[in-house]
Design a protein around this motif. Sequence first.
Motif, PDB file in Angstrom:
ATOM      1  N   THR A   1       7.399 -15.226 -10.317  1.00  0.00           N
ATOM      2  CA  THR A   1       8.444 -15.791 -11.174  1.00  0.00           C
ATOM      3  C   THR A   1       8.872 -17.163 -10.654  1.00  0.00           C
ATOM      4  N   GLU A   2       9.014 -17.242  -9.334  1.00  0.00           N
ATOM      5  CA  GLU A   2       9.497 -18.482  -8.733  1.00  0.00           C
ATOM      6  C   GLU A   2       8.469 -19.613  -8.806  1.00  0.00           C
ATOM      7  N   LEU A   3       7.176 -19.259  -8.689  1.00  0.00           N
ATOM      8  CA  LEU A   3       6.146 -20.299  -8.536  1.00  0.00           C
ATOM      9  C   LEU A   3       5.396 -20.625  -9.821  1.00  0.00           C
ATOM     10  N   ALA A   4       5.630 -19.856 -10.889  1.00  0.00           N
ATOM     11  CA  ALA A   4       4.908 -20.119 -12.147  1.00  0.00           C
ATOM     12  C   ALA A   4       5.091 -21.563 -12.636  1.00  0.00           C
ATOM     13  N   PRO A   5       6.299 -22.144 -12.535  1.00  0.00           N
ATOM     14  CA  PRO A   5       6.442 -23.536 -13.003  1.00  0.00           C
ATOM     15  C   PRO A   5       5.554 -24.516 -12.243  1.00  0.00           C
ATOM     16  N   ASP A   6       5.118 -24.142 -11.026  1.00  0.00           N
ATOM     17  CA  ASP A   6       4.233 -25.020 -10.234  1.00  0.00           C
ATOM     18  C   ASP A   6       2.767 -24.678 -10.444  1.00  0.00           C
ATOM     19  N   ASN A   7       2.480 -23.780 -11.392  1.00  0.00           N
ATOM     20  CA  ASN A   7       1.104 -23.325 -11.632  1.00  0.00           C
ATOM     21  C   ASN A   7       0.492 -22.654 -10.389  1.00  0.00           C
ATOM     22  N   VAL A   8       1.333 -22.003  -9.630  1.00  0.00           N
ATOM     23  CA  VAL A   8       0.856 -21.161  -8.520  1.00  0.00           C
ATOM     24  C   VAL A   8       0.999 -19.717  -9.010  1.00  0.00           C
ATOM     25  N   LEU A   9      -0.141 -19.060  -9.204  1.00  0.00           N
ATOM     26  CA  LEU A   9      -0.146 -17.733  -9.822  1.00  0.00           C
ATOM     27  C   LEU A   9      -0.298 -16.655  -8.752  1.00  0.00           C
ATOM     28  N   VAL A  10       0.505 -15.617  -8.859  1.00  0.00           N
ATOM     29  CA  VAL A  10       0.601 -14.621  -7.789  1.00  0.00           C
ATOM     30  C   VAL A  10       0.425 -13.222  -8.361  1.00  0.00           C
ATOM     31  N   ASN A  11      -0.552 -12.514  -7.864  1.00  0.00           N
ATOM     32  CA  ASN A  11      -0.810 -11.153  -8.353  1.00  0.00           C
ATOM     33  C   ASN A  11      -1.108 -10.213  -7.190  1.00  0.00           C
ATOM     34  N   ALA A  12      -0.916  -8.925  -7.446  1.00  0.00           N
ATOM     35  CA  ALA A  12      -1.238  -7.913  -6.424  1.00  0.00           C
ATOM     36  C   ALA A  12      -2.346  -7.018  -6.948  1.00  0.00           C
ATOM     37  N   LEU A  13      -3.203  -6.577  -6.059  1.00  0.00           N
ATOM     38  CA  LEU A  13      -4.210  -5.583  -6.407  1.00  0.00           C
ATOM     39  C   LEU A  13      -3.859  -4.298  -5.668  1.00  0.00           C
ATOM     40  N   CYS A  14      -3.608  -3.240  -6.431  1.00  0.00           N
ATOM     41  CA  CYS A  14      -3.178  -1.964  -5.848  1.00  0.00           C
ATOM     42  C   CYS A  14      -4.413  -1.081  -5.668  1.00  0.00           C
ATOM     43  N   ILE A  15      -4.786  -0.905  -4.417  1.00  0.00           N
ATOM     44  CA  ILE A  15      -6.025  -0.203  -4.106  1.00  0.00           C
ATOM     45  C   ILE A  15      -5.794   1.305  -4.112  1.00  0.00           C
ATOM     46  N   GLY A  16      -6.780   2.016  -4.669  1.00  0.00           N
ATOM     47  CA  GLY A  16      -6.769   3.481  -4.567  1.00  0.00           C
ATOM     48  C   GLY A  16      -7.554   3.875  -3.333  1.00  0.00           C
ATOM     49  N   LYS A  17      -8.798   4.277  -3.543  1.00  0.00           N
ATOM     50  CA  LYS A  17      -9.659   4.641  -2.411  1.00  0.00           C
ATOM     51  C   LYS A  17     -10.989   3.907  -2.583  1.00  0.00           C
ATOM     52  N   ILE A  18     -11.191   2.918  -1.714  1.00  0.00           N
ATOM     53  CA  ILE A  18     -12.393   2.093  -1.807  1.00  0.00           C
ATOM     54  C   ILE A  18     -13.113   2.124  -0.465  1.00  0.00           C
ATOM     55  N   LYS A  19     -14.417   2.340  -0.500  1.00  0.00           N
ATOM     56  CA  LYS A  19     -15.207   2.451   0.734  1.00  0.00           C
ATOM     57  C   LYS A  19     -15.061   1.182   1.573  1.00  0.00           C
ATOM     58  N   SER A  20     -14.795   1.380   2.849  1.00  0.00           N
ATOM     59  CA  SER A  20     -14.546   0.232   3.739  1.00  0.00           C
ATOM     60  C   SER A  20     -14.546   0.722   5.173  1.00  0.00           C
ATOM     61  N   GLY A  21     -14.229  -0.209   6.078  1.00  0.00           N
ATOM     62  CA  GLY A  21     -14.119   0.131   7.499  1.00  0.00           C
ATOM     63  C   GLY A  21     -13.145   1.283   7.734  1.00  0.00           C
ATOM     64  N   GLN A  22     -12.048   1.304   6.947  1.00  0.00           N
ATOM     65  CA  GLN A  22     -11.043   2.365   7.125  1.00  0.00           C
ATOM     66  C   GLN A  22     -11.671   3.742   6.932  1.00  0.00           C
ATOM     67  N   TRP A  23     -12.483   3.875   5.867  1.00  0.00           N
ATOM     68  CA  TRP A  23     -13.100   5.177   5.569  1.00  0.00           C
ATOM     69  C   TRP A  23     -14.199   5.495   6.567  1.00  0.00           C
ATOM     70  N   GLU A  24     -14.936   4.470   7.019  1.00  0.00           N
ATOM     71  CA  GLU A  24     -15.983   4.706   8.036  1.00  0.00           C
ATOM     72  C   GLU A  24     -15.356   5.195   9.339  1.00  0.00           C
ATOM     73  N   ARG A  25     -14.198   4.616   9.696  1.00  0.00           N
ATOM     74  CA  ARG A  25     -13.518   5.056  10.935  1.00  0.00           C
ATOM     75  C   ARG A  25     -13.027   6.491  10.797  1.00  0.00           C
ATOM     76  N   ARG A  26     -12.519   6.846   9.609  1.00  0.00           N
ATOM     77  CA  ARG A  26     -12.066   8.239   9.400  1.00  0.00           C
ATOM     78  C   ARG A  26     -13.238   9.202   9.520  1.00  0.00           C
ATOM     79  N   TYR A  27     -14.391   8.821   8.973  1.00  0.00           N
ATOM     80  CA  TYR A  27     -15.610   9.643   9.046  1.00  0.00           C
ATOM     81  C   TYR A  27     -16.019   9.810  10.511  1.00  0.00           C
ATOM     82  N   ALA A  28     -16.033   8.693  11.247  1.00  0.00           N
ATOM     83  CA  ALA A  28     -16.434   8.750  12.666  1.00  0.00           C
ATOM     84  C   ALA A  28     -15.467   9.640  13.457  1.00  0.00           C
TER      85      ALA A  28
END
Length: 261
Positions: free
Chosen positions: A174-201
């Motif tokens: 909201t604050e930065l839109a007038p400056d054309n700085v766009l801000v979004n969040a990506l809400c992750i569910g469960k995606i294969k990554s180092g975190q899941w490999e460490r849990r497996y190990a």
Amino acid sequence: MKTINLQNKVALITGGSSGLGKAIAKEFVSCGASVCIIARTAANIEETVHEIQSVGSGQIRGFVCDITDQEKTAEVLGQIILELGGVDILVNNAGSSSRKNADELTTEDMILDMDLKLFANMRLVQLCLGQMRAKRWGRIINIVSIGGKVPGGSSAPTALSRASGITWTKILATELAPDNVLVNALCIGKIKSGQWERRYAASGSNDSYEEFLSPVAKTIPIGRLGESEELANVACFLASDLASYVTGVALNVDGGLCPVT
Ligand SMILES: NC(=O)c1ccc[n+]([C@@H]2O[C@H](COP(=O)([O-])OP(=O)(O)OC[C@H]3O[C@@H](n4cnc5c(N)ncnc54)[C@H](OP(=O)(O)O)[C@@H]3O)[C@@H](O)[C@H]2O)c1
């Protein structure tokens, strides 16, 4: 045919040496961006830079830095701004999952988690904002979790930090839109990554990695965990000019797992 073009853009990805951050770095380089990755472990950074440097027309550089170290972060940002002219795309991705029962949670647990997931993000945004505003072009992508929208039991401190990350995204958008700085969040569910490999190990399981993940996959409407490239594709879109009218969104990337939009 429309393609995503990140040429002449400088991207900074925290936690870019592993998992989701690494996949985003790879996608950005393949679309022509100059990418800087930050993480604490030099060997992993080196390996990632080596692996990604020839995937596309872009470039990649690595910086050893703990983003909870304010002085070091400011120093690295100063170097990037001096050598590459600024940061156009900031991806706040570095993080970990820390969970405790309510009766065991301490103030110190909360401070450490918020420092990594919210305060470091705030400091990085402040370091990048001046030149984004001056150029009237910027993208900030905050990698958070669906737990920030729908927390389970025993999910503090991480879900509390993620909820604050979603609120921070909306405030900034909201604050930065007038400056054309766009801000979004990506809400992750469960995606294969180092975190899941460490849990497996750590599980010591004799099953294959896929067999280990199978009960988790069954809880997800789409029937499988995500691949890091699937998240990277969404990040790439949000970073590009194709997403020029999208800001303030907290988009689930979760195969339908989160019960709320
Ligand atoms: N994968 C999932 O299913 C999932 C679900 C929900 C949320 N997320 C979130 O998505 C983000 C990426 O997760 P991932 O699964 O890709 O994890 P990952 O494979 O463990 O990667 C984490 C990255 O962050 C870096 N990092 C951690 N602490 C740091 C610090 N203090 N300073 C600088 N770098 C730091 C790590 O490198 P060093 O250890 O070398 O510093 C690594 O590059 C995290 O914020 C995570 O919490 C992931």
